[in-house]
Design an enzyme around this catalytic site. Structure first.
Site, mmCIF file in Angstrom:
data_model
loop_
_atom_site.group_PDB
_atom_site.id
_atom_site.type_symbol
_atom_site.label_atom_id
_atom_site.label_comp_id
_atom_site.label_asym_id
_atom_site.label_seq_id
_atom_site.Cartn_x
_atom_site.Cartn_y
_atom_site.Cartn_z
ATOM 1 N N GLU A 186 0.647 -8.907 -18.765
ATOM 2 C CA GLU A 186 2.008 -8.432 -18.560
ATOM 3 C C GLU A 186 3.029 -9.306 -19.294
ATOM 4 O O GLU A 186 3.991 -8.800 -19.876
ATOM 5 C CB GLU A 186 2.320 -8.393 -17.049
ATOM 6 C CG GLU A 186 3.510 -7.510 -16.721
ATOM 7 C CD GLU A 186 3.506 -7.028 -15.274
ATOM 8 O OE1 GLU A 186 2.433 -7.042 -14.632
ATOM 9 O OE2 GLU A 186 4.571 -6.635 -14.811
ATOM 10 N N GLU A 209 2.824 -8.359 -22.786
ATOM 11 C CA GLU A 209 3.463 -7.060 -22.990
ATOM 12 C C GLU A 209 4.981 -7.214 -23.020
ATOM 13 O O GLU A 209 5.668 -6.608 -23.841
ATOM 14 C CB GLU A 209 3.037 -6.100 -21.875
ATOM 15 C CG GLU A 209 3.541 -4.679 -22.084
ATOM 16 C CD GLU A 209 3.196 -3.754 -20.920
ATOM 17 O OE1 GLU A 209 2.450 -4.158 -20.008
ATOM 18 O OE2 GLU A 209 3.703 -2.613 -20.924
ATOM 19 N N CYS A 242 2.486 -3.401 -10.279
ATOM 20 C CA CYS A 242 1.434 -3.837 -9.356
ATOM 21 C C CYS A 242 1.413 -3.071 -8.061
ATOM 22 O O CYS A 242 0.384 -2.970 -7.406
ATOM 23 C CB CYS A 242 1.604 -5.310 -8.989
ATOM 24 S SG CYS A 242 1.876 -6.349 -10.390
ATOM 25 N N SER A 259 5.268 -1.205 -17.071
ATOM 26 C CA SER A 259 4.170 -1.918 -17.714
ATOM 27 C C SER A 259 2.899 -1.088 -17.616
ATOM 28 O O SER A 259 2.644 -0.444 -16.597
ATOM 29 C CB SER A 259 3.978 -3.263 -17.010
ATOM 30 O OG SER A 259 2.694 -3.750 -17.287
ATOM 31 N N LYS A 297 -2.853 1.357 -1.654
ATOM 32 C CA LYS A 297 -3.961 0.972 -2.537
ATOM 33 C C LYS A 297 -5.184 1.874 -2.330
ATOM 34 O O LYS A 297 -6.004 2.050 -3.212
ATOM 35 C CB LYS A 297 -4.359 -0.492 -2.279
ATOM 36 C CG LYS A 297 -3.412 -1.507 -2.913
ATOM 37 C CD LYS A 297 -3.783 -1.806 -4.351
ATOM 38 C CE LYS A 297 -2.904 -2.863 -5.014
ATOM 39 N NZ LYS A 297 -1.574 -2.403 -5.425
ATOM 40 N N GLU A 355 -4.508 4.498 -4.653
ATOM 41 C CA GLU A 355 -4.690 3.999 -6.020
ATOM 42 C C GLU A 355 -6.172 4.001 -6.402
ATOM 43 O O GLU A 355 -6.543 4.388 -7.501
ATOM 44 C CB GLU A 355 -4.124 2.575 -6.151
ATOM 45 C CG GLU A 355 -4.279 1.993 -7.559
ATOM 46 C CD GLU A 355 -3.829 0.531 -7.666
ATOM 47 O OE1 GLU A 355 -2.799 0.176 -7.094
ATOM 48 O OE2 GLU A 355 -4.546 -0.244 -8.339
ATOM 49 N N GLU A 384 -7.398 8.324 -13.273
ATOM 50 C CA GLU A 384 -7.165 7.573 -14.514
ATOM 51 C C GLU A 384 -7.630 6.121 -14.426
ATOM 52 O O GLU A 384 -7.704 5.426 -15.436
ATOM 53 C CB GLU A 384 -5.682 7.650 -14.931
ATOM 54 C CG GLU A 384 -4.692 7.027 -13.958
ATOM 55 C CD GLU A 384 -4.141 8.019 -12.935
ATOM 56 O OE1 GLU A 384 -4.861 8.983 -12.584
ATOM 57 O OE2 GLU A 384 -2.999 7.824 -12.487
ATOM 58 N N CYS A 409 4.394 -7.696 -0.859
ATOM 59 C CA CYS A 409 3.095 -7.362 -0.253
ATOM 60 C C CYS A 409 2.896 -7.975 1.129
ATOM 61 O O CYS A 409 2.202 -7.405 1.969
ATOM 62 C CB CYS A 409 1.965 -7.809 -1.156
ATOM 63 S SG CYS A 409 2.080 -7.081 -2.791
#
Lengths: 592, 511, 174
Positions: free
Chosen positions: A280, A283, A300, A320, A359, A362, A367, A505
């Site tokens: 990151e 990036e 994230c 990102s 999550k 996720e 993908e 989190c």
């Protein structure tokens, strides 16, 4: 501050004139029972549990909303009040399944605890129950309508804290339900699956989709290599589920417990947090050099990713392309690590222990699957689910000696630890980006500006003479405010961190339920968890992701360098617009 | 058709001489006498004179003081002193204030607000403009039921006409005072008659009440100070200004000044609206104005205050109609529904009817009302179904009391009234239902025994209507009902054209 | 609030959009949500998911909020209603004078329950709160028209007459 003189249970007190009766009583040590009230949310005064008697008033008043006034005489514990509270609570329980013994919130249920403290010992008014209905459409959140008591905390947290309004009251009177628009299942709604509603629900009406049974079965499956990973925030919160006071870092105990449960390897999502930073930060530098859109926004937080796709499709290019640390680690386990131990990816099962319910969703994103089409992460468990598994397996968690994470994916830096706190990803990225760009040591690596529990934080860092403006938002409601600002001035920031949950989190939707004395997302609780993470960072001898020797080795052996072709294959992804499209409540409008 | 309806009702109002004689009309002064769609008719009847007087000769404070001195109290239900409400709103410092007219009339059996808006819309507009001047507001909102299309149509026209004549709009009648009114529609939720719920509804939200304080006078519509009065209250204002405080307070008694419009309904000869001075007795209004009970039946009870009120017995017929006396007797003034009940009605069933209404209209926000009214209704239903258990009446009382004292808004706080007042005044009827499985009024279906008498000609209509084949009998011969099969649906009774089926309800032996 | 039948959904949507655009010019336009839903129902006959989506998009109000409002108020219909919408007044005056018998008769005649519509989309049945015609109790409202002093026989006659009317209309159309 002006004060007024009031009488509470015949004793005289001077209290702040702006207080409600409840607040005044809290201050003098009388905790009036309550249910729909939450200090962070608008006041509903719907549950009527917190009623008190005020002399001169014909009816009882709700202490959560009734202001004190000079000379007021309040009674909190008369026979009449106790009887009325009992009757009201019974009315709730009469419309609630009698399955406390088999309920997932047994022992950690606010309603159960309330009934016990109010002393409800008989039932008189039983009748029909609300229509039982379970919405288990989403891999993250389950809505058990029969357990809903309509306190509305979920509705308010969703609208007021998160500005998502995925759920609201529908119908009215006895037929009232809390549902997504058109009674649609959660999976077909704009719900971002952040799980704050689960955290704040007093009963088991909203829970995570539970995968403990599947994981127990997996642990008995001899054909699989079982790999666990844990998120930074899990270690500083899990103790609460065992009666240990908040703010204890119990990473070693968790590793030990996971091994006792039967996992072959226990890795650390903090390792992949360091990996995330490598990618990151690189990036970011790319984008700052004119390759890609600015500001760059972090990726994230799974709840935030779903919000992005539904509420902010116009920002997809700004986000990102880095996968979350969980998905990165799962990919690395099923590629780099699989090679190392000579196994096929299909022979490995990844179980991620997360502070998060989003999550779970996720993990099922197509993908993010491996080349063979199988998911990189097989199961996601919340902190709560792991705590239960530990108890269920009879593991004496409090007295475990503790064990280290396994190599080579278990070593992490202080920068990775603070991923769990709002501002942590930003701070970690800045440490690395600065040093990668300037090729010199950053003097003071504590980026204080992005710490703390304000909803939106701003800061600026000078990198090679350029001022890099950064912003951090925690909670989707704050994010919506930040993006509104961004609309007015698209060049205001270079780098933005967004976490879906308040506090980051550590305040995730999968964290242990607050006890009856603590409130869900109580700032004090979240602060204790944050403190524990910052102190772990400080104690760590390595506090910069790019100095993590295991990371250096991983690049050397596998990825080459950040943003390489291989890292794009395993560590990066793309998002696309999802429907139904979310609509944000306009700012400045009072919700509920 | 709609116009026809109004005239019909007008005829019923003026039909009998005695009906008219004892009335005193303030709120209804123009209803039926002027063309509500012609502003000149209203002006001719001294309309907008009060507004002119107020704007040219009185300060806002004078107006508030006048309304206070008149002793006018809210006509929507609770009877809060109107002038006090105006004063509280006037005292607030704010860049914006609102004047709201509550025309969400919802009590089943009450239609005085509809009649005023249909028959004399300008009086409401004028009252609101005066209110706006008094409290320093330039914005008025009428919240009216969408189910009242004619009232809406006339109100829209009246507002347009008033604007044209500069009774509304900028610098009204050349003064510095500007005021305009917009209309918002209800959508079928009784609870929106409660002022905080009404405000939520105007804001475009679910009509769920908010706890008070803050009161709307301090923080109401859009968080601004708001003055909410109902139609009938507004319709009193212009008369008070024109005729003076002394005139107004000479009508009525002690703490209840002026008049009240009642909607007489049920088992009474003259049904319709009657506006009577406060202090008249129930007996006078039922027998002198209403003409008594038709068909020689016996008076049993009178229900006032709609679903929030209570049932009073013949012993209370000399109760005066004013806020305090009705309250003392165990009912309320409410918005003015008055339903006369004769011996053919079952009091448990009447209580159930009202509770069914409030239970259905509960917004669901607070637990006592949402859950409690449901449980009360379940208990009442089993009592009327002949399944009442010992202790049920006491449970109704316990629940009723907690709902009354702990509910969030007026709807919940008054929802148990019809039940509690009938238990208080007609306890023996409840006990008959519970312990003897008997309904003395022969109303509760499940407690009825159907038998075929000797008028039966054997037409077989009942036999065909019976869904459970409980009726036996050859064509052209007397039929009979097998009681053990009968499910008491009443279809046979409805199908018989020869009065050959009897309904009875007798005390049954307890097993 | 008269119900107009349109066949072209596009046309309905356009009209609604024009209406909403006018509302959006006013201050605190969000507060007009109920007014807009009234208009939507008037144009569309009932509040379909699609029409509520349109309101949500145009007004930028979350759909869950619109659904909450639409289901709170009984005036809003969430499924198509019949050509003739029968509302039987269950206000006190009507109840005391036998409204439930009238209601039972309609249910038996049309073979539908409250809130339902006959299969031929001809009749819908609702209970109404007092519609303010207590002098004529018991009453029912069919579309905008009020029928008073009803009894079981009278309501059956009215239903039959409406059926005939509808048949006539169909013939004329053909």
């Amino acid at each position: 501050m002006s004060t007024v003189k009031i009488f509470i249970n015949n004793k005289e007190y001077n209290v702040d004139s702006t207080y409600t009766i409840m607040k005044a009583c809290d201050e003098i040590g009388i905790k009036i029972p309550r249910l729909c009230y939450h200090p962070k949310l608008s006041i509903s005064s719907g549950c009527r549990i917190c009623i008190v008697e005020v002399e001169g008033m014909r009816n009882f008043v709700a202490s959560c909303s009734y202001p004190v006034s000079e000379g007021m005489k309040v009674h909190t514990n008369t026979d009449a009040i106790r009887q009325a509270r009992k009757d009201i609570l019974e009315l709730i329980l009469d419309n609630h399944p009698k399955d406390c013994n088999t309920c997932v919130r047994d022992e950690v249920c606010e309603l159960q605890q309330l009934a016990s403290s109010i002393g409800l010992r008989e039932r008189k008014f039983e009748g029909v129950l609300r229509t039982p209905f379970v919405d288990a459409s989403s891999p993250s959140i389950v809505n058990n309508h029969d357990k809903c008591i309509l306190c509305g905390r979920c509705v308010r947290v969703c609208a007021q804290i998160q500005n998502v309004s995925a759920i609201d009251y529908a119908n009215r009177g006895f037929n009232t339900v809390v549902v997504p628009a058109y009674n649609n299942p959660i999976a077909e709604s704009v719900c971002t699956l952040c799980g704050q509603c689960v955290n704040i629900c007093p009963t088991a009406a909203l829970t995570e989709q539970n995968y403990t049974k599947d994981v127990f079965s997996l642990l008995n499956d001899k054909t699989k290599v079982k790999v666990a990973q844990i998120a930074p925030s899990v270690r500083v919160a899990i103790g609460e589920a065992f009666g240990i006071k908040p703010g204890n870092n119990m990473a070693r105990e968790i590793v030990h417990a996971l091994k006792l449960l039967g996992f072959d390897y226990v890795f650390d999502a903090q390792f992949s947090a360091d990996l995330t930073i490598m990618e990151e930060a690189s990036e970011l530098l790319e984008r700052l050099n004119g390759h890609g859109k600015l500001p760059m926004i972090t990726s994230c937080s799974s709840g935030w990713m779903k919000a992005l796709e539904q509420f902010y499709p116009e920002l997809i290019e700004n986000v990102s392309t880095c996968k979350s640390p969980m998905s990165m680690l799962s990919s690395v386990v099923k590629s780099y690590f699989a090679d190392k131990i000579g196994k096929k990816p299909t022979e490995i099962a990844n179980v991620a222990i997360m502070c998060c319910v989003a999550k779970k969703y996720e993990a099922k994103r197509p993908e993010l699957a491996m080349e063979d089409g199988n998911p990189a992460t097989d199961y996601v468990l919340t902190t709560r689910e792991l705590a239960w598994m530990i108890k269920s397996a009879g593991i004496d968690f409090k007295n475990l000696k503790g064990m280290d994470f396994d190599a080579p994916l278990g070593f992490s830096t202080g920068a990775a630890t603070i991923f769990g706190v709002s501002g942590g990803v930003m701070e970690a990225a800045v440490r690395t980006a600065y040093e990668l760009a300037t090729k010199s040591k950053m003097e003071n690596i504590d980026v204080i500006a992005v710490r703390g529990n304000e909803g939106i934080k701003e800061g600026a860092i000078n990198i090679n003479g350029t001022e890099i403006r950064v912003a951090v938002a925690n909670g989707l409601g704050n994010a919506s405010k930040l993006f509104e600002e961004l609309k007015k001035d698209p060049n205001k920031y270079h780098f933005i961190e967004v976490m879906a949950c308040p506090g980051g989190c550590i305040g995730g939707g999968g964290q242990p339920y607050a006890g009856i004395q603590d409130l869900p997302f109580d700032p004090k609780l979240v602060n204790e968890r944050a403190k524990a993470l910052y102190s772990s960072d400080e104690k760590n001898t390595i506090r910069r992701s790019h100095e993590n020797p295991s990371i250096i080795q991983l690049y050397k052996e596998f990825f080459g360098k950040p943003l390489s072709e291989k890292s794009h294959k395993y560590l990066h992804t793309h998002y696309k617009q999802k429907f139904p499209k979310g609509i944000l409540r306009k700012s400045g409008k009072e919700a509920k | 058709m709609e116009k026809q309806m109004f005239t019909d009702r007008f005829a019923s109002v003026f039909g009998t001489e005695s009906f008219f004689k004892k009335q005193k009309r303030i709120a209804l002064k123009n209803c039926g006498l002027i063309d509500p769609e012609n502003i000149n008719d209203y002006i001719y009847a001294d309309g907008y004179k009060a507004l002119g007087t107020v704007l040219t000769k009185m300060t806002p404070k004078d107006v508030v003081e006048t309304v206070k001195a008149s002793g006018l109290r809210g006509r929507g239900g609770a009877g809060f002193p109107t002038g006090r409400k105006w004063e509280l709103t006037a005292q607030q410092e704010s860049d914006e204030k609102f004047v709201v007219c509550n025309a969400d009339e919802g009590d089943p059996g009450a239609f005085m607000d509809r009649s005023v808006v249909e028959g004399d819309p300008h009086t409401v507009i004028e009252g609101m403009a005066i209110g706006g001047y008094a409290i320093g507001s330039s914005k008025g909102v009428v919240y009216i039921r969408a189910e009242y299309p004619l009232a809406i149509k006339r109100l829209i026209k009246a507002i347009d006409d008033a604007r044209k004549e500069n009774f509304l709009g900028k610098n009204i009648l050349g003064s510095n005072f500007s005021f305009d009114i917009e209309i918002r529609y209800g959508a079928g939720a009784f609870v929106c008659g409660e002022e905080t719920a009404l405000i939520r509804s105007i804001e475009g939200l679910r009509g769920m009440p908010k706890s008070r304080p803050p009161f709307p006078a301090a923080k109401g519509l859009f968080g601004k100070p708001t003055l909410v009065n109902n139609v009938e209250t507004w319709a009193n204002i212009s008369s008070i200004i024109v005729n003076g405080v002394d005139w107004f307070s000479s009508i009525g008694i002690d703490k209840s000044k002026g008049t009240k419009v009642f909607a007489l309904a049920g088992k009474i000869v003259n049904t319709g609206l009657a506006e009577v001075p406060m202090g008249m007795t129930l007996r006078e209004i039922i027998y002198d104005v209403g003409g008594g009970i038709p068909n020689g039946k016996k008076f049993k009870a009178v229900q006032t205050g709609g679903p929030s009120g209570g049932c009073l017995t013949d012993k209370m017929l000399d109760t005066k109609i004013d806020y305090e006396s009705l309250m003392q007797a165990g009912s309320i003034m409410g918005s003015g529904g008055m339903i006369v009940i004769d011996e053919d009605s079952c009091m448990v069933n009447i209580a159930k009817f009202f509770l069914q209404f409030t239970q259905d209209e509960s917004c669901g926000k607070c637990i006592p009302c949402r859950e409690g009214t449901k449980r009360m209704l379940e208990i009442l239903t089993r009592i009327t179904d002949g399944e009442g258990k010992p202790g049920d009446i006491e449970k109704l009382e316990e629940l009723g009391n907690v709902i009354k004292k702990a509910s969030l808004c007026g709807l919940g706080q008054s929802a148990p009234n019809p039940v509690l007042s009938t238990i208080k005044n007609f306890r023996e009827e409840y006990e008959e239902h519970v312990y003897q499985k008997k309904c003395r009024a022969v109303v509760c279906e499940k407690l009825i025994t159907y038998t075929i008498n000797d008028k039966c000609i054997g037409c077989s209509a009942c036999r065909r209507a019976c869904p459970v084949v409980a009726i036996k009998g050859a064509p052209k011969e007397a039929h009979s009902i097998q009681q053990e099969l009968c499910i008491k649906c009443g279809k046979c009774f409805r199908s018989c054209k020869f009065h050959a089926i009897d309904k009875t309800s007798e005390a049954k032996e307890q097993k | 609030m008269h119900t107009t039948l349109h066949h072209n959904q596009q046309e309905i949507n356009n009209q609604l959009k024009i209406f909403i655009d006018e509302i959006k010019k006013r201050e605190r336009s969000d507060s007009h949500l109920i007014t807009i839903l009234h208009k939507a129902q008037e144009l569309n006959g009932y509040l379909s998911k699609e029409i509520m989506d349109l309101v949500a998009e145009e007004m930028q109000i979350p759909t869950s909020v619109i659904w909450g409002v639409a289901t709170f108020y009984h005036y809003f219909k969430l499924s198509p209603i019949g050509k003739y919408n029968i509302s039987v007044c269950m206000g006190t005056a009507c109840y005391v004078k036998g409204a439930s018998e009238v209601l039972e008769t309609i249910k038996e005649t049309l073979e539908i329950e409250i809130g339902e519509t006959t299969e031929d989309m001809m009749f819908s049945l609702q209970e109404a709160r007092c519609i303010g015609a207590c002098g004529l109790a018991p009453v029912a409202m069919i579309n905008d028209k009020i029928y008073g002093e009803l009894n079981p026989k009278k309501i059956v006659d009215i239903i039959n007459k409406l059926k005939e009317e509808a048949l006539e209309e169909e013939k004329i159309v053909q």
